[in-house]
Design a protein around this motif. Sequence first.
Motif, PDB file in Angstrom:
ATOM      1  N   ASP A  94       0.830  -1.213   0.000  1.00  0.00           N
ATOM      2  CA  ASP A  94       0.000   0.000   0.000  1.00  0.00           C
ATOM      3  C   ASP A  94       0.866   1.265   0.000  1.00  0.00           C
ATOM      4  N   MET A  95       1.854   1.291  -0.885  1.00  0.00           N
ATOM      5  CA  MET A  95       2.778   2.416  -0.947  1.00  0.00           C
ATOM      6  C   MET A  95       2.152   3.581  -1.719  1.00  0.00           C
ATOM      7  N   ALA A  96       2.672   4.771  -1.450  1.00  0.00           N
ATOM      8  CA  ALA A  96       2.142   5.984  -2.074  1.00  0.00           C
ATOM      9  C   ALA A  96       3.280   6.786  -2.699  1.00  0.00           C
ATOM     10  N   VAL A  97       2.944   7.560  -3.727  1.00  0.00           N
ATOM     11  CA  VAL A  97       3.938   8.418  -4.361  1.00  0.00           C
ATOM     12  C   VAL A  97       3.956   9.777  -3.684  1.00  0.00           C
ATOM     13  N   SER A  98       4.970  10.569  -3.998  1.00  0.00           N
ATOM     14  CA  SER A  98       5.052  11.916  -3.446  1.00  0.00           C
ATOM     15  C   SER A  98       3.960  12.792  -4.054  1.00  0.00           C
ATOM     16  N   ASP A  99       3.687  13.902  -3.402  1.00  0.00           N
ATOM     17  CA  ASP A  99       2.599  14.782  -3.825  1.00  0.00           C
ATOM     18  C   ASP A  99       2.805  15.358  -5.222  1.00  0.00           C
ATOM     19  N   GLN A 100       4.048  15.381  -5.701  1.00  0.00           N
ATOM     20  CA  GLN A 100       4.315  15.994  -6.998  1.00  0.00           C
ATOM     21  C   GLN A 100       3.575  15.290  -8.134  1.00  0.00           C
ATOM     22  N   TYR A 101       3.232  14.019  -7.960  1.00  0.00           N
ATOM     23  CA  TYR A 101       2.574  13.267  -9.023  1.00  0.00           C
ATOM     24  C   TYR A 101       1.063  13.551  -9.085  1.00  0.00           C
ATOM     25  N   ARG A 102       0.478  13.911  -7.962  1.00  0.00           N
ATOM     26  CA  ARG A 102      -0.953  14.239  -7.880  1.00  0.00           C
ATOM     27  C   ARG A 102      -1.859  13.101  -8.373  1.00  0.00           C
ATOM     28  N   ARG A 103      -1.350  11.868  -8.331  1.00  0.00           N
ATOM     29  CA  ARG A 103      -2.138  10.719  -8.760  1.00  0.00           C
ATOM     30  C   ARG A 103      -1.816   9.530  -7.877  1.00  0.00           C
ATOM     31  N   ASP A 104      -2.688   8.542  -7.901  1.00  0.00           N
ATOM     32  CA  ASP A 104      -2.489   7.326  -7.132  1.00  0.00           C
ATOM     33  C   ASP A 104      -1.388   6.480  -7.776  1.00  0.00           C
ATOM     34  N   LEU A 105      -0.591   5.808  -6.950  1.00  0.00           N
ATOM     35  CA  LEU A 105       0.519   5.008  -7.462  1.00  0.00           C
ATOM     36  C   LEU A 105       0.035   3.908  -8.403  1.00  0.00           C
ATOM     37  N   LYS A 106      -1.056   3.241  -8.047  1.00  0.00           N
ATOM     38  CA  LYS A 106      -1.556   2.143  -8.889  1.00  0.00           C
ATOM     39  C   LYS A 106      -1.952   2.656 -10.266  1.00  0.00           C
ATOM     40  N   ASP A 107      -2.665   3.771 -10.314  1.00  0.00           N
ATOM     41  CA  ASP A 107      -3.039   4.355 -11.608  1.00  0.00           C
ATOM     42  C   ASP A 107      -1.801   4.687 -12.432  1.00  0.00           C
ATOM     43  N   LEU A 108      -0.825   5.302 -11.789  1.00  0.00           N
ATOM     44  CA  LEU A 108       0.404   5.682 -12.490  1.00  0.00           C
ATOM     45  C   LEU A 108       1.113   4.468 -13.060  1.00  0.00           C
ATOM     46  N   MET A 109       1.302   3.451 -12.230  1.00  0.00           N
ATOM     47  CA  MET A 109       2.073   2.286 -12.661  1.00  0.00           C
ATOM     48  C   MET A 109       1.396   1.556 -13.810  1.00  0.00           C
ATOM     49  N   PHE A 110       0.104   1.269 -13.658  1.00  0.00           N
ATOM     50  CA  PHE A 110      -0.563   0.493 -14.702  1.00  0.00           C
ATOM     51  C   PHE A 110      -0.662   1.284 -16.010  1.00  0.00           C
ATOM     52  N   GLU A 111      -0.874   2.572 -15.930  1.00  0.00           N
ATOM     53  CA  GLU A 111      -0.955   3.351 -17.168  1.00  0.00           C
ATOM     54  C   GLU A 111       0.409   3.426 -17.852  1.00  0.00           C
ATOM     55  N   GLU A 112       1.453   3.639 -17.078  1.00  0.00           N
ATOM     56  CA  GLU A 112       2.786   3.751 -17.670  1.00  0.00           C
ATOM     57  C   GLU A 112       3.275   2.394 -18.197  1.00  0.00           C
ATOM     58  N   ILE A 113       2.945   1.316 -17.503  1.00  0.00           N
ATOM     59  CA  ILE A 113       3.311  -0.006 -18.012  1.00  0.00           C
ATOM     60  C   ILE A 113       2.570  -0.263 -19.322  1.00  0.00           C
TER      61      ILE A 113
END
Length: 217
Positions: free
Chosen positions: A109-128
């Motif tokens: 259940d890790m989180a990214v820094s505020d600079q991304y302004r998005r959820d980590l799961k959304d970021l990872m799956f979209e970028e993959i």
Amino acid sequence: MTSPARAHKQAVLAAQSADVDLAAAEPYRRLQFLLVQDRKILESIKGVPDKITAKRQMIEKYRPWLEEVFASGRAQSSDTVFTTALLWLIDIGDLEAAAPLAEFAIAQDMAVSDQYRRDLKDLMFEEIAEQLAAGADLSNAAETRLTDMLTATDPETGLHVLNVMDQIRAKFLKACGERAEKADPARALALYEKALAYSGNVGVKKRIADLKKQTAA
């Protein structure tokens, strides 16, 4: 205008003159400091290909930390060094290394820094998904694990186990379908149909029609 090379030199000088003894600093504090410097360099680089090239060089100093945390089996949810380095691994197309770390980050259940302004799961799956669409390598086993995670639902509630945007689920499934088309048309068709169920605008309707004709023939 500051060139990437000059920005890198300035970052090194800043590190040398800053009120931080990097040699004596704790490993995580040292990595945090280096990450700040690397982000400054990346912000100064305008071209996307150049940013990726820079990340390929930068990531090497963070790989030992990724491996150490992963091997420990536990992570702090706020470990932004880990999550940022993980996203950089995906950015440079090293999906085989990133996939198990992504699964680990989700489990922790890790989180990214505020600079991304998005959820980590959304970021990872979209970028993959974007990397897969661009031709990045990923084993079938790793792809299947990620697909299963993304589409799994709770048998009691019927809700998805992972809270991810439907458009991102569709985008990921479409990218996996494109990879499967030649080797396994039936699997590609199934992935496209799942993608379409999540988003009617994902752009797979013609592919589905063509594959249905192909499999029927």
